[in-house]
Design an enzyme around this catalytic site. Structure first.
Site, PDB file in Angstrom:
ATOM      1  N   GLU A 150       0.819  -1.206   0.000  1.00  0.00           N
ATOM      2  CA  GLU A 150       0.000   0.000   0.000  1.00  0.00           C
ATOM      3  C   GLU A 150       0.858   1.262   0.000  1.00  0.00           C
ATOM      4  O   GLU A 150       0.552   2.237  -0.698  1.00  0.00           O
ATOM      5  CB  GLU A 150      -0.926   0.020   1.227  1.00  0.00           C
ATOM      6  CG  GLU A 150      -1.861  -1.170   1.310  1.00  0.00           C
ATOM      7  CD  GLU A 150      -1.330  -2.282   2.185  1.00  0.00           C
ATOM      8  OE1 GLU A 150      -2.110  -2.842   2.977  1.00  0.00           O
ATOM      9  OE2 GLU A 150      -0.125  -2.592   2.089  1.00  0.00           O
TER      10      GLU A 150
ATOM     11  N   ALA B 283      13.256 -43.589  -8.364  1.00  0.00           N
ATOM     12  CA  ALA B 283      14.656 -43.948  -8.566  1.00  0.00           C
ATOM     13  C   ALA B 283      14.754 -45.437  -8.865  1.00  0.00           C
ATOM     14  O   ALA B 283      13.822 -46.208  -8.594  1.00  0.00           O
ATOM     15  CB  ALA B 283      15.493 -43.616  -7.328  1.00  0.00           C
TER      16      ALA B 283
ATOM     17  N   ARG C  46      10.799 -23.625  -6.712  1.00  0.00           N
ATOM     18  CA  ARG C  46      11.817 -23.267  -5.715  1.00  0.00           C
ATOM     19  C   ARG C  46      11.855 -21.762  -5.496  1.00  0.00           C
ATOM     20  O   ARG C  46      11.987 -21.275  -4.365  1.00  0.00           O
ATOM     21  CB  ARG C  46      13.196 -23.736  -6.177  1.00  0.00           C
ATOM     22  CG  ARG C  46      13.437 -25.224  -6.102  1.00  0.00           C
ATOM     23  CD  ARG C  46      14.856 -25.560  -6.539  1.00  0.00           C
ATOM     24  NE  ARG C  46      15.122 -26.993  -6.488  1.00  0.00           N
ATOM     25  CZ  ARG C  46      16.281 -27.542  -6.810  1.00  0.00           C
ATOM     26  NH1 ARG C  46      17.295 -26.771  -7.214  1.00  0.00           N
ATOM     27  NH2 ARG C  46      16.445 -28.848  -6.724  1.00  0.00           N
TER      28      ARG C  46
ATOM     29  N   ASP D 188      23.376 -37.342  -3.148  1.00  0.00           N
ATOM     30  CA  ASP D 188      23.337 -36.465  -4.316  1.00  0.00           C
ATOM     31  C   ASP D 188      24.034 -35.124  -4.117  1.00  0.00           C
ATOM     32  O   ASP D 188      24.327 -34.434  -5.100  1.00  0.00           O
ATOM     33  CB  ASP D 188      21.885 -36.203  -4.732  1.00  0.00           C
ATOM     34  CG  ASP D 188      21.159 -37.471  -5.142  1.00  0.00           C
ATOM     35  OD1 ASP D 188      21.848 -38.449  -5.504  1.00  0.00           O
ATOM     36  OD2 ASP D 188      19.913 -37.484  -5.108  1.00  0.00           O
TER      37      ASP D 188
ATOM     38  N   ARG E 133      18.044 -21.978 -10.557  1.00  0.00           N
ATOM     39  CA  ARG E 133      18.896 -21.771 -11.723  1.00  0.00           C
ATOM     40  C   ARG E 133      18.053 -21.333 -12.925  1.00  0.00           C
ATOM     41  O   ARG E 133      18.070 -21.937 -13.983  1.00  0.00           O
ATOM     42  CB  ARG E 133      19.690 -23.045 -12.026  1.00  0.00           C
ATOM     43  CG  ARG E 133      20.666 -23.407 -10.911  1.00  0.00           C
ATOM     44  CD  ARG E 133      21.606 -24.551 -11.272  1.00  0.00           C
ATOM     45  NE  ARG E 133      20.958 -25.836 -11.367  1.00  0.00           N
ATOM     46  CZ  ARG E 133      20.679 -26.618 -10.318  1.00  0.00           C
ATOM     47  NH1 ARG E 133      20.974 -26.210  -9.093  1.00  0.00           N
ATOM     48  NH2 ARG E 133      20.101 -27.795 -10.504  1.00  0.00           N
TER      49      ARG E 133
END
Length: 323
Positions: free
Chosen positions: A55, A165, A187, A203, A210
């Site tokens: 505002e 997986a 993200r 991992d 990105r």
């Protein structure tokens, strides 16, 4: 002005609010538009770090043109005093606006209805529409203020036959570039992102954003583990420990044990499945006890759309009316 016009201007304010997320934290991502004689004379969204409020930005842009104008804002203007800046209800009264239309009432007990009351006492026609798009835009903030928990999205990339997986734990890459770009957009809209200790050790994910121009929106990193967290990470031992941290939007990126833990705790508000046409035949399943649709029972499909050769499926639990 009729309600359809009010709804249209609030929808435009919602679009502005998207620019604030998640940089506005710890404050909500709010959008505001000042309209006079059908013309936009000021617009704003919550700035990085939470100040100035939407505002205040819109009123400063409007200047003297704000006098006699209407303000459309996704969240009820704040009424409580703060060391970080004046109450928006006071700024609006001083600007001489004729009308204020808010999308949803502020659940913060310091304001909750008080902002609209203060405006009416100043002679301003002030109303709250209970607008659905505004509510969805502010869903994480509302959840935080009412429960202490962030709105939590569980994101999984799965094969056509339901695996995340192979049996040896390898999964890179299940989905193609368009799906991965969409995941990075998610993200960029989250305050924090969480993976399990096994995923972190195996991992070593960066969990950053990105996408060109959005690199500064990389979320805070959490890991679900009973061990130590590396530098730059926050460790929690149980899903419930995401409460009380001021987070509005949490993105959980798996793996399977983390997914099961958050689902079992009843803390998942939205499920994003990036489904690949690839099949593994055997592997690590996304869910321990999927229903006939391949997701846990009592979840409803709200959206399905193609992302390159992959498909995005969006689910909400039956207890949750958000969509």
């Amino acid at each position: 002005m009729n309600s359809s016009e009010d709804t249209r201007w609030l929808a435009a304010a919602v679009a502005l609010a998207e620019r604030a997320r998640p940089l506005s934290r710890p404050n909500p991502a709010v959008g505001a538009i000042v309209v006079k004689d059908g013309i936009v004379v000021g617009r704003g969204w919550t700035q990085a770090g939470g100040r100035p409020h939407a505002e205040a930005v819109a009123l400063e842009q409007a200047g003297e043109a704000a006098r006699g104008a209407a303000l459309y804002v996704t969240l009820e203007p704040c009424a409580h005093a703060s060391e970080r800046g004046p109450a928006c209800a006071d700024l609006i009264a001083e600007a001489g606006l004729a009308r204020v239309v808010a999308g949803v009432e502020d659940p913060d007990p310091r304001t909750s209805g008080g902002g609209l009351t203060r405006l009416r006492e100043a002679g301003i026609d002030a109303a709250c529409l209970g607008d659905e798009r505004c509510r969805v835009s502010l869903s994480g903030y509302v959840r935080l203020k009412t429960t202490g928990y962030p709105e939590t999205t569980l994101k999984l990339a799965v094969t056509a036959d339901g695996f995340i997986a192979r049996l040896d734990g390898t999964s890179r890459w299940i989905t193609g570039e368009p799906a991965r770009a969409h995941a990075h957009r998610e993200r960029a809209r989250a305050d924090a992102i969480l993976v399990g200790g096994g995923t972190l050790r195996t991992d070593a994910p960066q969990l950053d954003v990105r996408l060109s121009g959005l690199e500064d929106r990389s979320p805070q990193k959490f890991v679900l583990t009973r061990g130590e967290a590396p530098e730059g990470w926050t460790a929690i031992a149980e899903p419930s420990q995401v409460a009380g941290r001021g987070l509005q939007y949490l993105l959980v990126e798996g793996g399977a044990e983390v997914a099961d833990a958050f689902l079992a705790a009843g803390l998942v508000d939205r499920l994003l499945l990036y489904r690949s046409p690839v099949t593994f035949g055997e592997g690590i399943p996304a869910f321990r006890a999927p229903g006939s649709s391949g997701v846990p029972k009592d979840w409803r499909l709200a959206d399905r759309r193609p992302l390159g050769s992959d498909t995005l499926e969006v689910y909400y639990p039956e207890r949750n009316e958000g969509a």
